[in-house]
Design an enzyme around this catalytic site. Structure first.
Site, PDB file in Angstrom:
ATOM      1  N   PRO A   1       1.789  16.130  11.698  1.00  0.00           N
ATOM      2  CA  PRO A   1       2.168  17.615  10.698  1.00  0.00           C
ATOM      3  C   PRO A   1       3.107  17.498   9.555  1.00  0.00           C
ATOM      4  CG  PRO A   1       4.281  17.801  12.355  1.00  0.00           C
ATOM      5  CD  PRO A   1       2.882  16.204  12.672  1.00  0.00           C
ATOM      6  N   ILE A   2       2.673  18.613   8.461  1.00  0.00           N
ATOM      7  CA  ILE A   2       3.305  18.465   7.284  1.00  0.00           C
ATOM      8  C   ILE A   2       4.003  19.369   7.381  1.00  0.00           C
ATOM      9  CG2 ILE A   2       1.295  17.213   6.131  1.00  0.00           C
ATOM     10  CD1 ILE A   2      -0.436  19.765   4.751  1.00  0.00           C
ATOM     11  N   ASP A   3       4.540  20.164   7.619  1.00  0.00           N
ATOM     12  CA  ASP A   3       5.357  20.955   7.998  1.00  0.00           C
ATOM     13  C   ASP A   3       6.775  20.631   6.874  1.00  0.00           C
ATOM     14  OD1 ASP A   3       6.121  19.261  10.241  1.00  0.00           O
ATOM     15  OD2 ASP A   3       7.757  20.774  11.072  1.00  0.00           O
ATOM     16  N   LEU A   4       7.588  19.708   7.323  1.00  0.00           N
ATOM     17  CA  LEU A   4       8.446  19.630   6.426  1.00  0.00           C
ATOM     18  C   LEU A   4       8.298  19.642   5.607  1.00  0.00           C
ATOM     19  CD1 LEU A   4      10.470  16.745   8.935  1.00  0.00           C
ATOM     20  CD2 LEU A   4      10.672  19.205   8.907  1.00  0.00           C
TER      21      LEU A   4
ATOM     22  N   ARG B   1      -4.704  10.513   5.142  1.00  0.00           N
ATOM     23  CA  ARG B   1      -3.896  11.964   5.077  1.00  0.00           C
ATOM     24  C   ARG B   1      -2.646  11.617   4.278  1.00  0.00           C
ATOM     25  NH1 ARG B   1      -2.171  13.932   8.743  1.00  0.00           N
ATOM     26  NH2 ARG B   1      -0.451  14.161   8.647  1.00  0.00           N
TER      27      ARG B   1
ATOM     28  N   LEU C   1       7.795   7.430  17.117  1.00  0.00           N
ATOM     29  CA  LEU C   1       7.853   7.809  15.710  1.00  0.00           C
ATOM     30  C   LEU C   1       6.439   8.842  16.127  1.00  0.00           C
ATOM     31  CD1 LEU C   1       8.930   5.888  12.335  1.00  0.00           C
ATOM     32  CD2 LEU C   1       9.916   7.513  13.537  1.00  0.00           C
TER      33      LEU C   1
ATOM     34  N   ASP D   1       4.977   0.123  12.142  1.00  0.00           N
ATOM     35  CA  ASP D   1       3.895  -0.486  11.592  1.00  0.00           C
ATOM     36  C   ASP D   1       3.341  -1.902  11.240  1.00  0.00           C
ATOM     37  OD1 ASP D   1       2.950   1.860  10.154  1.00  0.00           O
ATOM     38  OD2 ASP D   1       4.154   1.563   8.301  1.00  0.00           O
TER      39      ASP D   1
ATOM     40  N   LYS E   1       0.935  -1.151  -0.036  1.00  0.00           N
ATOM     41  CA  LYS E   1      -0.327   0.022   0.186  1.00  0.00           C
ATOM     42  C   LYS E   1       0.952   1.361   0.057  1.00  0.00           C
ATOM     43  CE  LYS E   1      -1.546   1.787   3.724  1.00  0.00           C
ATOM     44  NZ  LYS E   1      -1.446   3.417   4.380  1.00  0.00           N
TER      45      LYS E   1
HETATM   46  C1  UD1 Z   1       4.331   7.077   6.858  1.00  0.00           C
HETATM   47  C2  UD1 Z   1       3.595   5.890   6.226  1.00  0.00           C
HETATM   48  C3  UD1 Z   1       3.075   5.137   8.058  1.00  0.00           C
HETATM   49  C4  UD1 Z   1       4.736   5.268   9.020  1.00  0.00           C
HETATM   50  C5  UD1 Z   1       5.158   6.129   8.569  1.00  0.00           C
HETATM   51  C6  UD1 Z   1       6.381   6.283   9.528  1.00  0.00           C
HETATM   52  C7  UD1 Z   1       2.644   5.605   3.922  1.00  0.00           C
HETATM   53  C8  UD1 Z   1       1.623   6.817   3.396  1.00  0.00           C
HETATM   54  N1  UD1 Z   1       2.512   6.549   5.231  1.00  0.00           N
HETATM   55  O1  UD1 Z   1       3.762   7.349   7.382  1.00  0.00           O
HETATM   56  O2  UD1 Z   1       2.924   3.911   7.449  1.00  0.00           O
HETATM   57  O3  UD1 Z   1       3.997   4.972   9.525  1.00  0.00           O
HETATM   58  O4  UD1 Z   1       5.229   6.665   6.915  1.00  0.00           O
HETATM   59  O5  UD1 Z   1       6.993   4.953   8.431  1.00  0.00           O
HETATM   60  O6  UD1 Z   1       3.397   5.338   3.948  1.00  0.00           O
HETATM   61  N2  UD1 Z   1       6.321  14.711  10.506  1.00  0.00           N
HETATM   62  C9  UD1 Z   1       6.754  15.891  10.576  1.00  0.00           C
HETATM   63  N3  UD1 Z   1       6.507  17.150  10.040  1.00  0.00           N
HETATM   64  C10 UD1 Z   1       6.362  16.373   8.595  1.00  0.00           C
HETATM   65  C11 UD1 Z   1       6.106  15.121   8.300  1.00  0.00           C
HETATM   66  C12 UD1 Z   1       6.555  14.696   8.932  1.00  0.00           C
HETATM   67  O7  UD1 Z   1       7.403  16.335  12.294  1.00  0.00           O
HETATM   68  O8  UD1 Z   1       6.058  17.724   8.208  1.00  0.00           O
HETATM   69  C13 UD1 Z   1       7.129  13.344  11.380  1.00  0.00           C
HETATM   70  C14 UD1 Z   1       5.494  12.844  12.110  1.00  0.00           C
HETATM   71  O9  UD1 Z   1       4.586  13.739  12.955  1.00  0.00           O
HETATM   72  C15 UD1 Z   1       6.363  11.581  13.010  1.00  0.00           C
HETATM   73  C16 UD1 Z   1       7.637  11.406  12.389  1.00  0.00           C
HETATM   74  O10 UD1 Z   1       7.938  12.853  11.204  1.00  0.00           O
HETATM   75  O11 UD1 Z   1       6.611  11.990  14.112  1.00  0.00           O
HETATM   76  C17 UD1 Z   1       7.571  10.525  10.507  1.00  0.00           C
HETATM   77  O12 UD1 Z   1       6.504  10.880  10.157  1.00  0.00           O
HETATM   78  P1  UD1 Z   1       6.121  10.662   8.556  1.00  0.00           P
HETATM   79  O13 UD1 Z   1       7.697   9.346   8.086  1.00  0.00           O
HETATM   80  O14 UD1 Z   1       6.289  11.571   7.870  1.00  0.00           O
HETATM   81  O15 UD1 Z   1       5.027   9.585   8.056  1.00  0.00           O
HETATM   82  P2  UD1 Z   1       4.159   9.550   7.210  1.00  0.00           P
HETATM   83  O16 UD1 Z   1       4.663   9.462   5.359  1.00  0.00           O
HETATM   84  O17 UD1 Z   1       2.446  10.262   6.879  1.00  0.00           O
END
Ligand code: UD1
Length: 420
Positions: A122-125, A92, A329, A307, A22
């Site tokens: 968040p999606i700030d990054l 998301r 995480l 996961d 997925k």
């Molecule tokens: C992806 C996976 C999810 C998995 C996760 C971690 C997909 C569709 N989903 O989620 O199944 O559990 O990776 O392996 O592939 N963060 C920030 N700011 C941001 C982005 C992330 O602070 O802009 C933080 C998140 O809150 C989290 C960490 O970074 O603590 C990792 O998140 P991220 O790798 O982005 O997870 P997803 O890509 O959403």
């Protein structure tokens, strides 16, 4: 609404075919926005999240057709650039369209996803990196409004934290940018690797694939030609069924699986006393009567995946001794603990550390799925619980597991999907 009824104390035996991943499919579907041709994807899993993203692309004007073996996506007809709240709130990962739409059209609006059951997320990054590439980002009325009228420019991006969808989004944006984009602290997950490999085979040169520093050489706005490809096997689905074998003391063979993507998971199962036979595309787990306790810390790939945390927590209830599982995480990813406790699990939660004092006699009852992977932990617990377990709210499970009850029935589990 559907629920699952599972009769416990089953021993399983047989073969399970693993579906396409997925989390690889989602960015690869979003990637088709960068294509000038109709793209054929093979081995997409039949799960709700994939349908959600295909629906989002259709809403934007793409034409998606599916037959027995492949899905064909034609984004040449795409004429909308707004991903609306009704879709983004259900998944998301819809944020994955931001990078490619912005790169292709110079503007994009995506509803802010908001928090979810496992944490803030968040999606700030993603946004900060796009700003570095020259995009102007505004947040208005719950939407990210991104514009880049003069196109995106290659640059140096250093992620403060490793982000999987963030890396995928920026790789896709960089694919059509002007010049080279170097991403430092990039995610190295196999799903990100496949995205990079497919782009690399489609004329977007990418260096450092699979490492923490990726350089993407953009096409300066030129759409790309993407040949047919097949999605890699789902390592989390595979890991879940390995846990099903381990928790029920059974022999199970998984087909269409890549053991190389499961290094940390296999190593923890080995520490717990499990043994395997591995071929290039199968893994057989052999019966193990006495599971040993385990210590796990979830981290980014290649370390142990968050996961798989919930499934190992369920497994640890059947190990003899004290297991310690630390979630690094997501701050709220222990919602399954209270449901497992209701089944008789002896788990103490202290912040982001769960201590399991096994072995526990579990008993069947009504439980509620709270998120995707939490749901599969409840299925695993139900397989060894005394009596019957009804798992409610399995729409979470349907987001990411292809035909779970059919696959488990085929190896001898007593599991039924029923209507509330
Ligand atoms: C992806 C996976 C999810 C998995 C996760 C971690 C997909 C569709 N989903 O989620 O199944 O559990 O990776 O392996 O592939 N963060 C920030 N700011 C941001 C982005 C992330 O602070 O802009 C933080 C998140 O809150 C989290 C960490 O970074 O603590 C990792 O998140 P991220 O790798 O982005 O997870 P997803 O890509 O959403």
């Amino acid at each position: 609404m559907d629920y699952l009824k599972i009769q416990g104390i089953d021993s399983l035996n047989g073969t399970i075919q693993i579906s396409g991943a997925k989390n690889a499919s989602l960015p690869l579907i979003a990637m088709t926005i960068l294509a000038k041709n109709k793209v054929s994807l093979k081995n997409l899993p039949h799960v709700a999240d994939i349908n959600t993203l295909l629906k989002l692309l259709s809403n934007l004007g793409a034409v998606c057709t599916t037959d027995e073996t492949s899905t064909i996506i034609d984004t040449s007809t795409l004429n909308q650039t707004k991903a609306t709240y009704d879709i983004v709130k259900t998944m998301r990962a819809s944020i994955l369209v931001l990078g490619p739409i912005l790169a292709r059209f110079g503007h994009c609006e995506v509803s802010l996803p908001g928090g979810c059951a496992i944490g803030q997320r968040p999606i700030d990054l993603h946004l900060k990196a796009l700003e570095h590439m020259g995009a102007k980002i505004d947040i208005k009325s719950g939407y990210v409004q991104a514009t880049a009228p003069n196109g995106l420019k290659g640059c140096e991006i250093i992620f403060d934290k490793i982000t999987v969808t963030g890396t995928a989004n920026i790789v896709m944006a960089a694919a059509l940018a002007d010049g080279a984009t170097t991403i430092t602290n990039a995610a190295r997950e196999p799903e990100v690797v496949q995205l990079c490999e497919v782009l690399n085979n489609s004329g977007v040169t990418i260096e450092g694939i699979g490492t923490a520093v990726i350089t993407v050489h953009g096409t300066n706005g030129k759409l790309i030609n993407i040949d047919e490809f097949s999605i890699i096997p789902d390592r989390i689905e595979a890991g879940t069924y390995l846990c099903a074998g381990a928790i029920t003391n059974s022999e199970l063979t998984l087909k269409n699986v890549n053991a190389k993507h499961l290094g940390a998971v296999l190593s923890k199962l080995e520490e717990m006393g499990n043994k395997f036979t591995i071929t290039p595309d199968t893994i057989t787990i052999h019966p193990t009567a006495n599971l040993k306790p385990v210590k796990i810390i979830t981290q980014e790939y290649p370390a142990f995946p968050t996961d798989m945390q919930a499934q190992f927590l369920a497994l640890a209830t059947q190990a003899h001794g004290v297991s310690i599982i630390e979630e690094r995480l997501f701050e709220n990813r222990f919602m399954h603990v209270s449901e497992l406790q209701r089944m008789g699990a002896d788990i103490t939660l202290n912040g982001h550390v769960a201590t399991v004092n096994g072995k526990n006699e579990l008993s069947g009852t009504d439980v509620m799925a709270t998120d995707l992977r939490a749901s599969s932990a409840l299925v695993l617990a139900a397989l060894v619980a005394d009596g019957e377990t009804d798992i409610h709210r399995i729409y979470h499970l349907d987001r990411g597991y292809d035909s779970l009850e059919k696959k488990l029935q085929a190896v001898g589990a007593t599991i039924q999907r029923l209507k509330e």
